[in-house]
Design a protein around this motif. Structure first.
Motif, PDB file in Angstrom:
ATOM      1  N   ASN A   4       9.008 -15.268  -8.942  1.00  0.00           N
ATOM      2  CA  ASN A   4       7.711 -14.628  -9.193  1.00  0.00           C
ATOM      3  C   ASN A   4       7.156 -13.936  -7.945  1.00  0.00           C
ATOM      4  O   ASN A   4       5.982 -13.618  -7.882  1.00  0.00           O
ATOM      5  N   ASN A   5       8.007 -13.681  -6.952  1.00  0.00           N
ATOM      6  CA  ASN A   5       7.604 -12.942  -5.755  1.00  0.00           C
ATOM      7  C   ASN A   5       8.187 -11.540  -5.779  1.00  0.00           C
ATOM      8  O   ASN A   5       9.322 -11.344  -6.192  1.00  0.00           O
ATOM      9  N   VAL A   6       7.391 -10.599  -5.315  1.00  0.00           N
ATOM     10  CA  VAL A   6       7.778  -9.193  -5.359  1.00  0.00           C
ATOM     11  C   VAL A   6       7.523  -8.563  -3.995  1.00  0.00           C
ATOM     12  O   VAL A   6       6.459  -8.766  -3.406  1.00  0.00           O
ATOM     13  N   ASN A   7       8.477  -7.817  -3.495  1.00  0.00           N
ATOM     14  CA  ASN A   7       8.277  -6.976  -2.317  1.00  0.00           C
ATOM     15  C   ASN A   7       8.220  -5.543  -2.806  1.00  0.00           C
ATOM     16  O   ASN A   7       9.132  -5.087  -3.495  1.00  0.00           O
ATOM     17  N   LEU A   8       7.163  -4.853  -2.470  1.00  0.00           N
ATOM     18  CA  LEU A   8       6.927  -3.507  -2.977  1.00  0.00           C
ATOM     19  C   LEU A   8       6.591  -2.580  -1.817  1.00  0.00           C
ATOM     20  O   LEU A   8       5.701  -2.882  -1.018  1.00  0.00           O
ATOM     21  N   LYS A   9       7.302  -1.476  -1.704  1.00  0.00           N
ATOM     22  CA  LYS A   9       7.009  -0.464  -0.695  1.00  0.00           C
ATOM     23  C   LYS A   9       6.480   0.775  -1.402  1.00  0.00           C
ATOM     24  O   LYS A   9       7.082   1.244  -2.369  1.00  0.00           O
ATOM     25  N   VAL A  10       5.362   1.293  -0.895  1.00  0.00           N
ATOM     26  CA  VAL A  10       4.711   2.452  -1.501  1.00  0.00           C
ATOM     27  C   VAL A  10       4.435   3.470  -0.404  1.00  0.00           C
ATOM     28  O   VAL A  10       3.917   3.119   0.654  1.00  0.00           O
ATOM     29  N   GLU A  11       4.761   4.730  -0.665  1.00  0.00           N
ATOM     30  CA  GLU A  11       4.399   5.823   0.226  1.00  0.00           C
ATOM     31  C   GLU A  11       3.506   6.785  -0.540  1.00  0.00           C
ATOM     32  O   GLU A  11       3.789   7.116  -1.693  1.00  0.00           O
ATOM     33  N   CYS A  12       2.420   7.203   0.104  1.00  0.00           N
ATOM     34  CA  CYS A  12       1.466   8.089  -0.568  1.00  0.00           C
ATOM     35  C   CYS A  12       0.674   8.872   0.459  1.00  0.00           C
ATOM     36  O   CYS A  12       0.677   8.566   1.639  1.00  0.00           O
ATOM     37  N   ARG A  13      -0.008   9.893  -0.021  1.00  0.00           N
ATOM     38  CA  ARG A  13      -0.898  10.665   0.843  1.00  0.00           C
ATOM     39  C   ARG A  13      -2.148   9.837   1.111  1.00  0.00           C
ATOM     40  O   ARG A  13      -2.577   9.044   0.282  1.00  0.00           O
ATOM     41  N   LYS A  14      -2.728  10.049   2.277  1.00  0.00           N
ATOM     42  CA  LYS A  14      -3.932   9.320   2.657  1.00  0.00           C
ATOM     43  C   LYS A  14      -5.098   9.711   1.757  1.00  0.00           C
ATOM     44  O   LYS A  14      -5.345  10.890   1.529  1.00  0.00           O
ATOM     45  N   LYS A  15      -5.792   8.699   1.233  1.00  0.00           N
ATOM     46  CA  LYS A  15      -7.015   8.896   0.455  1.00  0.00           C
ATOM     47  C   LYS A  15      -7.997   7.808   0.850  1.00  0.00           C
ATOM     48  O   LYS A  15      -7.602   6.651   1.036  1.00  0.00           O
ATOM     49  N   GLN A  16      -9.244   8.154   0.960  1.00  0.00           N
ATOM     50  CA  GLN A  16     -10.282   7.205   1.333  1.00  0.00           C
ATOM     51  C   GLN A  16     -10.355   6.062   0.317  1.00  0.00           C
ATOM     52  O   GLN A  16     -10.457   6.310  -0.884  1.00  0.00           O
ATOM     53  N   GLY A  17     -10.277   4.830   0.771  1.00  0.00           N
ATOM     54  CA  GLY A  17     -10.467   3.660  -0.080  1.00  0.00           C
ATOM     55  C   GLY A  17      -9.300   3.281  -0.961  1.00  0.00           C
ATOM     56  O   GLY A  17      -9.406   2.365  -1.766  1.00  0.00           O
ATOM     57  N   GLN A  18      -8.155   3.956  -0.831  1.00  0.00           N
ATOM     58  CA  GLN A  18      -7.040   3.709  -1.758  1.00  0.00           C
ATOM     59  C   GLN A  18      -6.466   2.304  -1.640  1.00  0.00           C
ATOM     60  O   GLN A  18      -6.089   1.711  -2.645  1.00  0.00           O
ATOM     61  N   LEU A  19      -6.405   1.748  -0.432  1.00  0.00           N
ATOM     62  CA  LEU A  19      -5.827   0.419  -0.273  1.00  0.00           C
ATOM     63  C   LEU A  19      -6.690  -0.626  -0.967  1.00  0.00           C
ATOM     64  O   LEU A  19      -6.182  -1.441  -1.747  1.00  0.00           O
ATOM     65  N   LEU A  20      -7.975  -0.590  -0.724  1.00  0.00           N
ATOM     66  CA  LEU A  20      -8.881  -1.548  -1.353  1.00  0.00           C
ATOM     67  C   LEU A  20      -8.844  -1.428  -2.879  1.00  0.00           C
ATOM     68  O   LEU A  20      -8.737  -2.431  -3.590  1.00  0.00           O
ATOM     69  N   GLN A  21      -8.896  -0.201  -3.381  1.00  0.00           N
ATOM     70  CA  GLN A  21      -8.852  -0.010  -4.828  1.00  0.00           C
ATOM     71  C   GLN A  21      -7.519  -0.475  -5.408  1.00  0.00           C
ATOM     72  O   GLN A  21      -7.467  -1.031  -6.496  1.00  0.00           O
ATOM     73  N   GLY A  22      -6.436  -0.257  -4.680  1.00  0.00           N
ATOM     74  CA  GLY A  22      -5.130  -0.720  -5.132  1.00  0.00           C
ATOM     75  C   GLY A  22      -5.056  -2.229  -5.208  1.00  0.00           C
ATOM     76  O   GLY A  22      -4.522  -2.797  -6.167  1.00  0.00           O
ATOM     77  N   ILE A  23      -5.613  -2.905  -4.210  1.00  0.00           N
ATOM     78  CA  ILE A  23      -5.617  -4.377  -4.203  1.00  0.00           C
ATOM     79  C   ILE A  23      -6.438  -4.912  -5.368  1.00  0.00           C
ATOM     80  O   ILE A  23      -6.021  -5.844  -6.056  1.00  0.00           O
ATOM     81  N   VAL A  24      -7.600  -4.324  -5.602  1.00  0.00           N
ATOM     82  CA  VAL A  24      -8.453  -4.746  -6.723  1.00  0.00           C
ATOM     83  C   VAL A  24      -7.709  -4.568  -8.044  1.00  0.00           C
ATOM     84  O   VAL A  24      -7.712  -5.453  -8.909  1.00  0.00           O
ATOM     85  N   TYR A  25      -7.033  -3.435  -8.208  1.00  0.00           N
ATOM     86  CA  TYR A  25      -6.296  -3.155  -9.439  1.00  0.00           C
ATOM     87  C   TYR A  25      -5.140  -4.156  -9.615  1.00  0.00           C
ATOM     88  O   TYR A  25      -4.919  -4.667 -10.710  1.00  0.00           O
TER      89      TYR A  25
END
Length: 77
Positions: A4-25
């Motif tokens: 039940n453990n997952v390692n996930l790598k994501v590459e994306c363009r910089k956007k304000q607040g994206q990390l926090l919103q991603g964690i919440v989602y």
């Protein structure tokens, strides 16, 4: 993905607040963030997440999690 453990790598363009919103989602999807590493190069950010799938997580495969990750980073914030 291992048990039940997952390692996930994501590459994306910089956007304000994206990390926090991603964690919440991810939390709403019943993925608990255990560890995050991040780095940037130019206008691109790279995140490496170590996630735990909770027992009631509806995502059943690495492919499902990858698809959701793409939806998170492709969303307009």
């Amino acid at each position: 993905m291992l048990q039940n453990n997952v390692n996930l790598k994501v590459e994306c363009r910089k956007k304000q607040g994206q990390l926090l919103q991603g964690i919440v989602y991810m939390k709403k999807l019943r993925l608990t963030v255990l560890h995050i590493s991040s780095w940037s190069h130019s206008s691109v950010l790279s995140y490496c997440f170590n996630l735990k799938m909770e027992d009631d997580c509806k995502l059943e495969s690495a492919e499902n999690i990858t698809n959701v990750a793409h939806q998170i980073v492709d969303k307009d914030h």
